[in-house]
Design a protein around this motif. Structure first.
Motif, PDB file in Angstrom:
ATOM      1  N   ALA A   1      37.790 -73.327  31.031  1.00 29.47           N
ATOM      2  CA  ALA A   1      39.225 -73.079  31.041  1.00 29.47           C
ATOM      3  C   ALA A   1      39.696 -72.566  29.689  1.00 29.47           C
ATOM      4  N   VAL A   2      40.781 -71.832  29.717  1.00 34.75           N
ATOM      5  CA  VAL A   2      41.352 -71.258  28.495  1.00 34.75           C
ATOM      6  C   VAL A   2      42.430 -72.167  27.920  1.00 34.75           C
TER       7      VAL A   2
ATOM      8  N   ASP B   1      47.291 -74.617  43.736  1.00 31.96           N
ATOM      9  CA  ASP B   1      47.932 -75.353  42.652  1.00 31.96           C
ATOM     10  C   ASP B   1      47.662 -74.729  41.272  1.00 31.96           C
ATOM     11  N   GLU B   2      47.200 -75.558  40.313  1.00 34.44           N
ATOM     12  CA  GLU B   2      47.021 -75.069  38.940  1.00 34.44           C
ATOM     13  C   GLU B   2      45.887 -74.062  38.784  1.00 34.44           C
ATOM     14  N   ILE B   3      44.998 -73.977  39.750  1.00 37.74           N
ATOM     15  CA  ILE B   3      43.847 -73.083  39.606  1.00 37.74           C
ATOM     16  C   ILE B   3      44.286 -71.633  39.482  1.00 37.74           C
ATOM     17  N   LYS B   4      45.355 -71.279  40.165  1.00 36.54           N
ATOM     18  CA  LYS B   4      45.799 -69.876  40.093  1.00 36.54           C
ATOM     19  C   LYS B   4      46.152 -69.492  38.660  1.00 36.54           C
ATOM     20  N   ASP B   5      46.781 -70.409  37.911  1.00 36.71           N
ATOM     21  CA  ASP B   5      47.117 -70.124  36.519  1.00 36.71           C
ATOM     22  C   ASP B   5      45.866 -70.087  35.645  1.00 36.71           C
TER      23      ASP B   5
ATOM     24  N   ARG C   1      57.236 -75.762  33.552  1.00 35.86           N
ATOM     25  CA  ARG C   1      57.320 -74.424  34.110  1.00 35.86           C
ATOM     26  C   ARG C   1      56.228 -74.250  35.147  1.00 35.86           C
ATOM     27  N   SER C   2      56.526 -73.495  36.179  1.00 35.81           N
ATOM     28  CA  SER C   2      55.539 -73.289  37.244  1.00 35.81           C
ATOM     29  C   SER C   2      54.471 -72.304  36.832  1.00 35.81           C
TER      30      SER C   2
ATOM     31  N   TYR D   1      36.858 -71.763  38.321  1.00 35.30           N
ATOM     32  CA  TYR D   1      37.437 -71.600  39.654  1.00 35.30           C
ATOM     33  C   TYR D   1      37.393 -72.879  40.482  1.00 35.30           C
ATOM     34  N   CYS D   2      36.885 -73.969  39.945  1.00 32.49           N
ATOM     35  CA  CYS D   2      36.605 -75.177  40.734  1.00 32.49           C
ATOM     36  C   CYS D   2      37.852 -75.674  41.460  1.00 32.49           C
TER      37      CYS D   2
END
Length: 374
Positions: free
Chosen positions: A26-27, A279-283, A6-7, A94-95
């Motif tokens: 990270a969570v 990319d994945e950082i937004k999530d 999933r995006s 946020y890296c």
């Protein structure tokens, strides 16, 4: 349990228990975008997730093929860099380097800060590359992807070995770090700085120790970073402060106080980067906001979109670092005014390249070494 990729994973479903990720940024630990399946933890009633062991730092060894990484980005001030490690234990949520872990088949989430890679042969490779015929020196950047002074540097000392090669060859170097461990190498850095060959930028994101602990759980406290600036200045090493990232509605109100503190500590230059969410950082950042600042989450994301043309990120050259629009313009002007007032807006120090002396190439022997003097 495996599900189709999933995006946009549900932050609440993807979250991993706080006990297992104590001291991490990270969570979640969702699979990288190149994986065919996306895996999330879910208690099926047979085994409690709370009984699983916490994430611990693991270090894999990589035999690197090259030391120097080159780029041709027109909005970056350097064209070459060295990264002795992959992943970073500081855990800054946020890296912008987090997505690179997906290329290793690992998660940009918790894997990025707990499953690290070290390159023990990096200094040897560097010596070989500096001795290549036709090599032309320009400043090498350390700390452009992951921090060269993250905790595992105490054990592996790869950054120290790189600096030894650069000092020997009188090659210019610029370092970006959050860590006070850089002071361990003051002997080398002070000697290089005296020849115009070294400078350091200390990243200070906030003066609030609680916010820093949330965002950068294993990095030194803000007070320790300011003390590091003072120690570098005292040792004669030119030092800048990097306020990165600036996050609208979270730490942007600190710009003036942060720059004042850095200037008082001895910083002579300043720079900033607006929050980047590729990319994945937004999530990951959305998950982090939901856990730590749920009341500000919608406001922050709305402001970020206003700086990125309505999106959470725009990778366009010339605006990925500073954004665009009214909000980005306001942040930029506030930073510029404060920097000018404090004398931090002076022209960036240009390091010398004319002192470079290539190392003796392997296999040339004593005769070649002597002839190289003439």
């Amino acid at each position: 349990m495996s599900q189709p990729a999933r995006s946009f994973p549900d932050p609440e479903a993807a979250a991993i228990g706080g006990g297992r990720r104590r001291g991490r940024g990270a969570v979640s630990n969702a699979s990288g975008r190149f994986e065919p399946l996306s895996r999330i933890e879910e208690d099926d009633g047979w085994e409690g997730l709370g009984d699983r062991p916490p994430f611990r730092t693991e270090v894999a060894i990589e035999t690197a093929r090259t030391a120097i990484t080159r780029n041709q980005s027109p909005d970056i001030a350097f064209d070459r860099s060295i990264n002795p490690y992959r992943g970073c234990e500081h855990g800054c949520v946020y890296c912008f380097a987090r997505p690179t872990h997906a290329y290793l088949g690992l998660s940009p989430g918790l894997d990025f800060e707990s499953r690290l890679t070290a390159k023990p042969n990096v200094a040897e490779l560097l010596r070989r590359e500096l001795s290549a015929p036709g090599y032309k020196p320009r400043t090498i950047a350390l700390g452009t992807n992951t921090d060269p002074y993250q905790p595992i540097e105490k054990t592996y000392r790869l950054t120290r070995k790189i600096l030894e090669v650069l000092e020997e060859t009188r090659h210019p170097v610029g370092i970006v770090t959050k860590s006070a461990l850089v002071l361990r190498d003051l002997d080398i850095l002070s000697r290089m700085a005296a020849q115009g060959l070294a400078k350091v930028a200390i990243s200070v994101t906030t003066l609030d120790p609680e916010l820093a602990r949330q965002m950068e759980p294993r990095a030194p406290t803000p007070a320790r970073r300011l003390a590091t600036i003072a120690a570098l200045k005292e040792a004669g090493v030119p030092v800048a402060v990097l306020t990165a990232p600036i996050i609208p509605a979270l730490n942007d109100q600190e710009i003036d106080r942060l720059l004042e503190s850095a200037a008082a500590a001895g910083a002579s230059e300043a720079g900033y980067v607006l929050l980047r969410l590729p990319d994945e950082i937004k999530d990951l950042v959305q998950e982090w906001l939901l856990e730590h600042h749920p009341d500000k989450m919608r406001r922050i994301l709305s402001l970020v979109r206003q700086t990125r043309g309505g999106k959470l990120y725009d990778a366009g050259w010339g605006k990925r670092q500073t954004g665009e629009g009214v909000i980005a313009w306001t942040i930029g002007r506030r930073f510029e005014i404060a920097s000018r007032r404090l004398g931090l807006d002076r022209r960036h120090l240009k390091l010398r390249t004319d002192l470079f002396t290539p190392p003796v190439r392997e296999g040339r022997g004593e005769r070649s070494s002597q002839l190289s003097l003439f």
